[in-house]
Design a protein around this motif. Structure first.
Motif, short mmCIF file in Angstrom:
data_model
loop_
_atom_site.label_atom_id
_atom_site.label_comp_id
_atom_site.label_asym_id
_atom_site.label_seq_id
_atom_site.Cartn_x
_atom_site.Cartn_y
_atom_site.Cartn_z
N ASN A 169 0.84 -1.20 0.00
CA ASN A 169 0.00 0.00 0.00
C ASN A 169 0.88 1.26 0.00
N PRO A 170 0.29 2.44 -0.12
CA PRO A 170 1.07 3.67 -0.17
C PRO A 170 1.92 3.93 1.08
N TYR A 171 1.64 3.22 2.18
CA TYR A 171 2.40 3.39 3.43
C TYR A 171 3.53 2.38 3.56
N GLY A 172 3.71 1.54 2.53
CA GLY A 172 4.81 0.57 2.54
C GLY A 172 4.48 -0.76 3.20
N GLU A 173 3.22 -1.02 3.49
CA GLU A 173 2.82 -2.27 4.13
C GLU A 173 2.33 -3.27 3.09
N VAL A 174 2.70 -4.54 3.26
CA VAL A 174 2.17 -5.59 2.39
C VAL A 174 0.75 -5.87 2.87
N VAL A 175 -0.21 -5.79 1.93
CA VAL A 175 -1.62 -5.94 2.29
C VAL A 175 -2.35 -6.80 1.27
N GLU A 176 -3.47 -7.36 1.71
CA GLU A 176 -4.47 -7.91 0.81
C GLU A 176 -5.49 -6.80 0.63
N VAL A 177 -5.78 -6.46 -0.59
CA VAL A 177 -6.72 -5.37 -0.86
C VAL A 177 -7.81 -5.91 -1.78
N ARG A 178 -9.04 -5.52 -1.50
CA ARG A 178 -10.16 -5.95 -2.33
C ARG A 178 -10.80 -4.73 -2.98
N LEU A 179 -10.97 -4.81 -4.30
CA LEU A 179 -11.64 -3.77 -5.07
C LEU A 179 -13.02 -4.27 -5.45
N ASP A 180 -14.02 -3.41 -5.33
CA ASP A 180 -15.36 -3.81 -5.77
C ASP A 180 -15.42 -3.73 -7.30
N HIS A 181 -16.56 -4.05 -7.87
CA HIS A 181 -16.69 -4.12 -9.33
C HIS A 181 -16.52 -2.76 -10.01
N GLN A 182 -16.53 -1.67 -9.23
CA GLN A 182 -16.30 -0.34 -9.80
C GLN A 182 -14.88 0.17 -9.56
N GLY A 183 -14.04 -0.65 -8.92
CA GLY A 183 -12.65 -0.26 -8.69
C GLY A 183 -12.41 0.50 -7.40
N ARG A 184 -13.40 0.50 -6.51
CA ARG A 184 -13.23 1.16 -5.20
C ARG A 184 -12.64 0.16 -4.21
N VAL A 185 -11.79 0.66 -3.30
CA VAL A 185 -11.24 -0.21 -2.26
C VAL A 185 -12.38 -0.58 -1.32
N ASP A 186 -12.62 -1.87 -1.25
CA ASP A 186 -13.70 -2.42 -0.42
C ASP A 186 -13.16 -2.89 0.93
N ARG A 187 -11.90 -3.35 0.94
CA ARG A 187 -11.27 -3.83 2.17
C ARG A 187 -9.75 -3.85 1.96
N GLU A 188 -9.05 -3.57 3.03
CA GLU A 188 -7.59 -3.70 3.01
C GLU A 188 -7.19 -4.32 4.33
N ARG A 189 -6.35 -5.35 4.26
CA ARG A 189 -5.93 -6.07 5.46
C ARG A 189 -4.43 -6.31 5.38
N ARG A 190 -3.73 -6.00 6.45
CA ARG A 190 -2.29 -6.22 6.50
C ARG A 190 -1.98 -7.69 6.35
N TRP A 191 -0.98 -8.00 5.56
CA TRP A 191 -0.57 -9.38 5.30
C TRP A 191 0.69 -9.64 6.09
N ARG A 192 0.56 -10.24 7.24
CA ARG A 192 1.71 -10.44 8.13
C ARG A 192 2.51 -11.64 7.77
#
Length: 189
Positions: free
Chosen positions: A166-189
């Motif tokens: 992500n823009p803060y330098g963290e490895v994350v799982e990110v989910r985009l909805d069908h319109q390309g909006r961030v629906d969820r972001e979770r740190r990937w430890r």
């Protein structure tokens, strides 16, 4: 001998494939989740326990044929279904059966379920008409949002999940909805 410490931790079936950008995340149940870049440029995601692969997914490019051969029992790997699937995108193992998913040359999604003794138990074919973003559109959208090192992308019916920084330098799982909006972001430890 395996000299890369990250590759040495992989189950034997995943070693020697020339995987890059290896990332792993253990969970509390003793399973380890992996993400890696394939030498051909695609990505894969795997769930493992000790030296066993429980599930493995490739992106739209599919899994390398040598990996499919290494994971499947010979009776299944050499079956007539291999000529029908242009690319294998997922293999999943459980106690009683294993399933293989992929696409034929016309873009039809095919799912096969086999008993552990190699008998074909179920076969499903359907047009892949997902409404989520395409893989290339999702990659571009993530770049536009400031994400980098975008790895494996999993397309669902209405969303796309990706592993990225992500823009803060963290490895994350990110989910985009069908319109390309961030629906969820979770740190990937």
């Amino acid at each position: 001998a395996v000299t890369d410490p990250a590759e040495a931790a992989l189950p034997p079936a995943l070693r020697g494939l020339g995987l890059g950008q290896l990332r792993s995340r253990p969970d509390d149940d003793g399973e380890v989740y992996w993400s890696a870049r394939l030498p051909e440029g695609g990505f894969l995601r795997a769930e493992t326990r000790k030296d066993q692969v429980l599930e493995i997914q490739g992106d739209d490019a599919g899994l390398p044929p040598q990996l499919v051969d290494a994971l499947l029992p010979a009776g299944i790997a050499q079956g007539p279904w291999r000529t029908e699937l242009e690319r294998v995108t997922e293999i999943e193992f459980d106690d009683r059966e294993l399933s293989v998913e992929g696409f034929d040359a016309d873009g039809m999604r095919i799912e096969l379920e086999f008993a552990r003794d190699g008998r074909l138990m179920d076969y499903e074919r359907e047009r892949d008409d997902r409404r989520s973003l395409s893989e290339s559109a999702a990659r571009q959208r993530l770049l536009d949002l400031g994400y980098s090192e975008i790895g494996f992308i999993d397309r669902g019916r209405r969303s796309v999940e990706a592993l990225a920084v992500n823009p803060y330098g963290e490895v994350v799982e990110v989910r985009l909805d069908h319109q390309g909006r961030v629906d969820r972001e979770r740190r990937w430890r």
